[in-house]
Design an enzyme around this catalytic site. Structure first.
Site, PDB file in Angstrom:
ATOM      1  N   ASP A 132      34.057  36.161  38.710  1.00  0.00           N
ATOM      2  CA  ASP A 132      33.807  36.229  40.148  1.00  0.00           C
ATOM      3  C   ASP A 132      33.656  37.696  40.565  1.00  0.00           C
ATOM      4  O   ASP A 132      33.172  38.511  39.784  1.00  0.00           O
ATOM      5  CB  ASP A 132      34.931  35.489  40.888  1.00  0.00           C
TER       6      ASP A 132
ATOM      7  N   ASP B 139      36.520  41.515  46.310  1.00  0.00           N
ATOM      8  CA  ASP B 139      35.927  40.701  47.380  1.00  0.00           C
ATOM      9  C   ASP B 139      36.811  40.774  48.622  1.00  0.00           C
ATOM     10  O   ASP B 139      38.041  40.728  48.532  1.00  0.00           O
ATOM     11  CB  ASP B 139      35.736  39.252  46.928  1.00  0.00           C
TER      12      ASP B 139
ATOM     13  N   ARG C 128      25.545  43.136  44.515  1.00  0.00           N
ATOM     14  CA  ARG C 128      26.670  43.320  45.465  1.00  0.00           C
ATOM     15  C   ARG C 128      27.380  44.669  45.358  1.00  0.00           C
ATOM     16  O   ARG C 128      28.580  44.738  45.058  1.00  0.00           O
ATOM     17  CB  ARG C 128      27.710  42.199  45.298  1.00  0.00           C
TER      18      ARG C 128
END
Ligand code: NAG
Ligand code: NAG
Ligand code: NAG
Ligand code: NAG
Ligand code: NAG
Ligand code: NAG
Ligand code: NAG
Length: 341
Positions: free
Chosen positions: A160, A164, A217
């Site tokens: 992942d 985040d 990202r």
């Protein structure tokens, strides 16, 4: 605490570069940005300052030490293989000792809390979880860590995110980290369905991070406000900075090197290479906004700015590194083992 030699050409550039910005003489490892200057009425991020001190060498000791809201500084030594996500209490500093403090297997979870600092830790190959997830939390400083997996044979969803930041989290600085060999680096806002939750939050400063051989990202934001300055990006595979769903970014003084397709996009489409959810051709979202401050060196990358936003100036003091010094300074200063704990 840390000493640095002044790159020689700097002396020249301070004389020659005449702008309204103030330039640094040496790396500034002090806290800056949104974690240092949070919203009205909030104090700067101090973590465990003034509280109890723990030295931990095992997951059991670490899990016990992070509990509770009393101020606490936890020095972490050696490799800690976590069997579950580490839920950190408020008012906590997690500091790696030397250059060998490593977190593996499960990540660090900063949820429903305020005032947390994480420095000098290597966080590797976290499966089924983020390296660090910041959820519904405020005043967080993520500094001088290394995040590494393997990129990119396993596709975007093998791991992942590295860092985040979701669900109305706010007042965060991500500085001097070394992000490498991983697909999905740093997501800010994890769904286009969370407009009412996230709007007005997600203020994040990203500065002097070294991102190498990553997929996407760096960061990708929705509904928030991010100041992205003096980062070094090397061999980014697909898309670097993405601003979508009415997100605002101010992008300045960054350097892009090596292979690169797109450095900055405000086009809402979540590209197929970034694990779109509803369509293999990518998810359609509303575009974001971007502003460019001090000049960036885009290298061979393209940009696609569809909407120019209102975030034109960071609301705090900060020192820009001259563009020509960014590559050298970030390579020398980012990651673990640069701070003495
Ligand atoms: C932690 O370790 C440091 C250095 O090894 C030592 O000086 C300090 O006393 C220890 N603190 C605690 C609370 O054990
Ligand atoms: C610790 O955090 C709580 C919020 O979770 C806050 O109310 C409290 O004042 C903090 N304590 C210290 C000593 O900073
Ligand atoms: C965070 O708060 C939400 C809502 O109160 C709760 O459902 C959730 O379990 C909390 N998470 C943690 C890790 O405390
Ligand atoms: C967010 O965290 C606060 C504690 O700081 C908690 O009271 C609240 O329920 C949480 N909200 C959600 C949506 O998790
Ligand atoms: C850049 O991309 C080319 C073509 O995909 C590849 O052969 C080369 O190894 C890449 N260079 C680096 C430094 O990753
Ligand atoms: C740039 O954004 C526009 C939407 O405004 C889109 O049509 C176009 O395909 C984008 N270009 C790239 C290279 O993604
Ligand atoms: C994917 O989309 C579905 C339907 O819109 C939604 O329910 C689900 O939460 C999404 N999953 C992720 C990981 O965003």
């Amino acid at each position: 605490m840390t000493t640095f030699r002044l790159p020689f050409p700097f002396l020249l550039s301070i004389i020659l570069i005449g702008t309204s910005h103030v330039y640094a003489a040496a790396p500034q490892f002090d806290q800056v940005g949104f974690s240092k200057f949070p919203g009205a009425g909030l104090r700067e991020t101090t973590g465990g300052q003034g509280g109890r001190v723990f030295n931990v060498t095992s997951s059991k000791e670490l899990e016990a030490a992070v509990k509770g809201s009393d101020s606490k500084t936890i020095y972490i030594q050696g490799n800690i293989a976590l069997s579950r996500a580490l839920g950190v209490g408020p008012n906590t500093s997690l500091l790696g000792v030397g250059s060998g403090a490593t977190i593996t297997r499960s990540g660090i979870s900063i949820k429903n809390v305020t005032n947390v600092i994480v420095r000098n830790l290597k966080i590797s190959k976290i499966l089924g979880d983020d390296g660090i997830e910041i959820r519904n939390s405020t005043r967080v400083w993520i500094d001088h860590n290394e995040f590494e997996s393997d990129c990119c044979g396993g596709g975007p969803d093998k791991y992942d995110g590295q860092v985040d930041i979701v669900r109305a989290s706010d007042w965060i600085t991500v500085s001097w980290n070394y992000f490498h060999d991983h697909w999905k680096a740093s997501l800010v806002g994890n769904s286009d369905a969370l407009r009412s939750v996230d709007t007005g939050h997600l203020h994040v400063t990203y500065h002097h991070n070294y991102w190498r051989h990553e997929g996407t990202r760096g960061p990708a934001g929705r509904f928030g406000t991010q100041h992205v300055y003096n980062n070094l990006y090397v061999d980014y595979l697909h898309q670097v900075i993405h601003s979508r769903s009415d997100n605002q970014v101010l992008v300045e003084g960054n350097v892009f090197r090596g292979n690169c397709t797109e450095a900055l996009s405000t086009y809402g489409l979540v590209i197929p290479m970034d694990s779109p959810n509803t369509s293999v051709n990518g998810d359609e979202e509303i575009d974001g906004y971007a502003n460019l401050g001090a000049v960036n060196d885009w290298g061979t990358c393209k940009t696609n700015i569809t909407r120019v936003g209102t975030f034109t100036k960071a609301p705090y003091p900060y020192t820009l590194t001259p563009l020509a010094e960014v590559e050298q300074l970030v390579k020398a200063g980012a990651g673990i083992g640069k701070l003495q704990f």
